[in-house]
Write an enzyme that holds these catalytic residues in place. Sequence first.
Site, mmCIF file in Angstrom:
data_model
loop_
_atom_site.group_PDB
_atom_site.id
_atom_site.type_symbol
_atom_site.label_atom_id
_atom_site.label_comp_id
_atom_site.label_asym_id
_atom_site.label_seq_id
_atom_site.Cartn_x
_atom_site.Cartn_y
_atom_site.Cartn_z
ATOM 1 C CD GLU A 1 -29.468 -27.663 16.732
ATOM 2 O OE1 GLU A 1 -28.707 -27.996 15.799
ATOM 3 O OE2 GLU A 1 -30.509 -28.276 17.010
ATOM 4 C CD GLU B 1 -28.738 -31.825 13.204
ATOM 5 O OE1 GLU B 1 -29.791 -32.073 13.804
ATOM 6 O OE2 GLU B 1 -28.168 -30.716 13.223
#
Length: 248
Positions: free
Chosen positions: A128, A226
């Site tokens: 990520e 998120e």
Amino acid sequence: MFVEGHDDLASRIRAAHAAGVTGVEFHLWREKPLDAIAAALDETGVRLRSFCVEPRCSLVDPADHGKVMAAVADAIPVARRFPGAGMVVASGFTRPDVPVDEQFDAAVAVLKRAAALAAEAGAVLWLEPVYMVVNGQRMFVDTIARGLDIVAAVDSPGLRLLADVYHSAQTGEDFAQAIGERIPLVAHVQVADTDGRHEPGTGKLDWPGVMQVLREKGYRGDIGLEYFPTVSGVESLALTRRALGLDA
């Protein structure tokens, strides 16, 4: 998400399922009630989509590579318990006095080993890119473009990219150009709006444009939420679906 009236993750999973959610993610795993989570997932049919490898270690510092491998080895049994769950890793911070190419090569070297370990176990690591600045130092991998460069260099089915639209926007990179023709290397997409990191539609990002890019590139995976919701989980989910054009 879904914290209102739900003090534990298992009940939040059930609430998410009641709202029509088919997959969930959580952050660190070591202190999580995995048995209760597994029971809620089995009961609802919801899938665990990702969790973070811990402790967080530096991919770009060879001194940390032993810790990286140990953390990945510890996470693999969790990924095998929840099939399809990506094991999320971040790069660590840029080393100010080390050439960029050397840091890139260090990340590739340890991820080749970690990805091989994951692939052998039938699991997948998700790199990520994270935009974060601490003491003036940015994360080494904070753009989708650099993340994809590393995933391509590792060249393993045990490593894919988690493309977070919020972090990408913070760096100012062009989302479509960053992905280019490499969408097969993207396993997952997460969303949040800027500024504030709330639901899509609460900030300034062009969500119809983002979704058009993903469709045109051929992305068929999940969209992870998120962000910090500004309203209840059910209301926030409805707002997000509307902003992303997924409410039909």
